[in-house]
Each structure stands twice: as C-alpha cells, then as structure tokens.
Design a protein around this motif. Sequence first.
Motif, PDB file in Angstrom:
ATOM      1  N   THR A 141      59.562  -2.581  59.309  1.00 30.96           N
ATOM      2  CA  THR A 141      59.056  -3.691  60.118  1.00 30.96           C
ATOM      3  C   THR A 141      57.957  -4.400  59.352  1.00 30.96           C
ATOM      4  O   THR A 141      57.040  -3.765  58.854  1.00 30.96           O
ATOM      5  N   MET A 142      58.026  -5.702  59.271  1.00 29.95           N
ATOM      6  CA  MET A 142      57.017  -6.460  58.552  1.00 29.95           C
ATOM      7  C   MET A 142      55.808  -6.704  59.431  1.00 29.95           C
ATOM      8  O   MET A 142      55.939  -7.008  60.614  1.00 29.95           O
TER       9      MET A 142
ATOM     10  N   GLY B  27      57.079   7.032  50.226  1.00 29.16           N
ATOM     11  CA  GLY B  27      58.047   7.676  49.366  1.00 29.16           C
ATOM     12  C   GLY B  27      59.228   6.896  48.860  1.00 29.16           C
ATOM     13  O   GLY B  27      59.084   5.853  48.249  1.00 29.16           O
ATOM     14  N   VAL B  28      60.418   7.402  49.152  1.00 31.43           N
ATOM     15  CA  VAL B  28      61.641   6.921  48.515  1.00 31.43           C
ATOM     16  C   VAL B  28      62.681   6.566  49.573  1.00 31.43           C
ATOM     17  O   VAL B  28      62.799   7.236  50.591  1.00 31.43           O
ATOM     18  N   GLY B  29      63.424   5.487  49.307  1.00 26.14           N
ATOM     19  CA  GLY B  29      64.584   5.186  50.139  1.00 26.14           C
ATOM     20  C   GLY B  29      64.258   4.560  51.481  1.00 26.14           C
ATOM     21  O   GLY B  29      63.272   3.829  51.637  1.00 26.14           O
ATOM     22  N   ASN B  30      65.048   4.890  52.488  1.00 26.24           N
ATOM     23  CA  ASN B  30      64.990   4.200  53.773  1.00 26.24           C
ATOM     24  C   ASN B  30      63.813   4.604  54.660  1.00 26.24           C
ATOM     25  O   ASN B  30      63.561   3.967  55.671  1.00 26.24           O
ATOM     26  N   GLY B  31      63.116   5.682  54.324  1.00 26.34           N
ATOM     27  CA  GLY B  31      62.019   6.130  55.173  1.00 26.34           C
ATOM     28  C   GLY B  31      60.741   5.341  55.006  1.00 26.34           C
ATOM     29  O   GLY B  31      59.790   5.527  55.763  1.00 26.34           O
ATOM     30  N   ARG B  32      60.712   4.438  54.036  1.00 29.58           N
ATOM     31  CA  ARG B  32      59.485   3.683  53.770  1.00 29.58           C
ATOM     32  C   ARG B  32      59.321   2.534  54.760  1.00 29.58           C
ATOM     33  O   ARG B  32      60.287   2.032  55.296  1.00 29.58           O
ATOM     34  N   ARG B  33      58.060   2.139  54.961  1.00 29.68           N
ATOM     35  CA  ARG B  33      57.818   0.995  55.848  1.00 29.68           C
ATOM     36  C   ARG B  33      56.541   0.281  55.432  1.00 29.68           C
ATOM     37  O   ARG B  33      55.681   0.853  54.770  1.00 29.68           O
ATOM     38  N   PHE B  34      56.432  -0.969  55.836  1.00 30.54           N
ATOM     39  CA  PHE B  34      55.242  -1.758  55.555  1.00 30.54           C
ATOM     40  C   PHE B  34      54.210  -1.550  56.665  1.00 30.54           C
ATOM     41  O   PHE B  34      54.551  -1.644  57.847  1.00 30.54           O
ATOM     42  N   VAL B  35      52.985  -1.267  56.262  1.00 29.42           N
ATOM     43  CA  VAL B  35      51.890  -1.183  57.223  1.00 29.42           C
ATOM     44  C   VAL B  35      51.241  -2.555  57.372  1.00 29.42           C
ATOM     45  O   VAL B  35      51.522  -3.475  56.609  1.00 29.42           O
ATOM     46  N   ASP B  36      50.362  -2.688  58.355  1.00 27.20           N
ATOM     47  CA  ASP B  36      49.660  -3.954  58.607  1.00 27.20           C
ATOM     48  C   ASP B  36      48.176  -3.767  58.303  1.00 27.20           C
ATOM     49  O   ASP B  36      47.410  -3.361  59.171  1.00 27.20           O
ATOM     50  N   PRO B  37      47.748  -4.025  57.066  1.00 27.24           N
ATOM     51  CA  PRO B  37      46.344  -3.811  56.708  1.00 27.24           C
ATOM     52  C   PRO B  37      45.389  -4.781  57.384  1.00 27.24           C
ATOM     53  O   PRO B  37      44.207  -4.474  57.564  1.00 27.24           O
TER      54      PRO B  37
ATOM     55  N   ALA C 198      55.236  -7.666  49.657  1.00 23.75           N
ATOM     56  CA  ALA C 198      53.900  -7.131  49.381  1.00 23.75           C
ATOM     57  C   ALA C 198      52.935  -8.250  48.994  1.00 23.75           C
ATOM     58  O   ALA C 198      51.779  -8.280  49.428  1.00 23.75           O
ATOM     59  N   ARG C 199      53.424  -9.192  48.172  1.00 22.95           N
ATOM     60  CA  ARG C 199      52.571 -10.302  47.747  1.00 22.95           C
ATOM     61  C   ARG C 199      52.101 -11.132  48.939  1.00 22.95           C
ATOM     62  O   ARG C 199      50.923 -11.528  49.017  1.00 22.95           O
ATOM     63  N   LYS C 200      52.992 -11.380  49.883  1.00 30.02           N
ATOM     64  CA  LYS C 200      52.619 -12.169  51.061  1.00 30.02           C
ATOM     65  C   LYS C 200      51.578 -11.435  51.915  1.00 30.02           C
ATOM     66  O   LYS C 200      50.642 -12.042  52.437  1.00 30.02           O
ATOM     67  N   ILE C 201      51.754 -10.135  52.055  1.00 30.17           N
ATOM     68  CA  ILE C 201      50.780  -9.358  52.833  1.00 30.17           C
ATOM     69  C   ILE C 201      49.413  -9.384  52.157  1.00 30.17           C
ATOM     70  O   ILE C 201      48.376  -9.584  52.807  1.00 30.17           O
ATOM     71  N   ILE C 202      49.403  -9.206  50.840  1.00 30.02           N
ATOM     72  CA  ILE C 202      48.143  -9.202  50.098  1.00 30.02           C
ATOM     73  C   ILE C 202      47.468 -10.568  50.168  1.00 30.02           C
ATOM     74  O   ILE C 202      46.247 -10.666  50.338  1.00 30.02           O
ATOM     75  N   ALA C 203      48.254 -11.641  50.051  1.00 34.26           N
ATOM     76  CA  ALA C 203      47.681 -12.986  50.151  1.00 34.26           C
ATOM     77  C   ALA C 203      47.017 -13.188  51.513  1.00 34.26           C
ATOM     78  O   ALA C 203      45.924 -13.756  51.618  1.00 34.26           O
ATOM     79  N   GLY C 204      47.678 -12.714  52.578  1.00 40.96           N
ATOM     80  CA  GLY C 204      47.090 -12.822  53.910  1.00 40.96           C
ATOM     81  C   GLY C 204      45.831 -11.981  54.046  1.00 40.96           C
ATOM     82  O   GLY C 204      44.863 -12.378  54.703  1.00 40.96           O
TER      83      GLY C 204
END
Length: 203
Positions: free
Chosen positions: A1-2, A80-90, A139-145
Amino acid sequence: TMPSNTPASTHSSVRLPNREKKMIVVIGAESSGNRLIFKTLKSAGSYVDDENKIADWWDDTSKIECDVDRITYRSLPHFGVGNGRRFVDPIAFGAAAVQTGYDVRFVITTRDRTIVERSKTGFHCLGDAALARTEVDAARKIIAGLVENFGTRCFLWSYETFMFLREDYLNALYRWLNIETREHPELVDGNEKYLAGKNSRET
C-alpha cells in the motif's frame, strides 16, 4: 500500500545538553545504505532501538509515546524479499511523533540509482528489474514529500559522499544530531563490485 503525503506542521559517547527527546528516523530506498548509517548512529549515540515497540508505532501512529531518545530505520519498501514487503508512511509517522513531543530528525539515505536498481533486482525483487525501477520511483516520490514536509528536520545522506569524505562527512551528521563521539566505522565501498569491468573513461 502506498502512503499518503499527509502534511506535517566500548564507546564513550556524550549527548549534548538539551531539551526534547529525539526520534531519529533513518529512511531511504532499499539498498541505499540505510542499515549502515543506522548501525553507525545506534552505536555512537545513546538511542534506544526497541524494534518491537517501534514496529507497532509504525503500524499505528496513535500509539507513539515520547519517553526516551529513540532510533529507527525503514527501507522503501521494507521487510525483506519478495511479496511481503510494503511501503511505510514516514510523513504520518513523523507528524505523530512531533505531536507527542519528539524532536524528530530524518536521515534520508541516497545512493546511485543504477546501483540501487541492480542491487534490488538481484535480491529484493527476485530478478524483476521492472519492479525494481517501479519501486525506486515510488521511493523517490515518498522522499520528495518527506523533504517538502519536514525541511530542516531532514539530513540528506549520500552513500557516495560517505565513501569519499568518510569521517569528515560522518562528523557533520554527528554535529547535526548533537552527538559527541570518536566512533567511526571501518568502511568498504559496496559500489565497487557494481562498477567492476566498466571502462575507466566512462562517467
């Protein structure tokens, strides 16, 4: 989830006098060197790394409590690896931590994009180069925000600059975080293996 871009209004180490409790958040794209600088700061400063508690806070920011100086890190995406990864909301995490009274500082790790994508493709993305590119874009968009919302609370940390300036660059980060220490890790340039075989005249 973004994540949504929610706006946000041993070693002998001595912390300089202050103030508020600090929450240091080390964050960057996968393979950008965030674990390296996280471990360095954790070793050099008097910060608590209680991953079980902070993982709960990342999942539910209403649980954040300003108790002690803390440090946490997250990759974009994380886990980690594969499908278990997700984006956090910093951005949401930082805003909630500020509300509880923390002096929040983001150490945002960056690294050559081509090297990041090659590293991610070979490990995290299980050979899927297109997925690696898509995730780096996200990742770039999240960091820019994050930089837009938190401005001077952010230190943009470059892996390449660290390999070049070494302790001088690290000392600048220590000063920004009000850490006094002589702790400097031994460094091995992880970029070299990705550049091996390149024509020396390439730039």
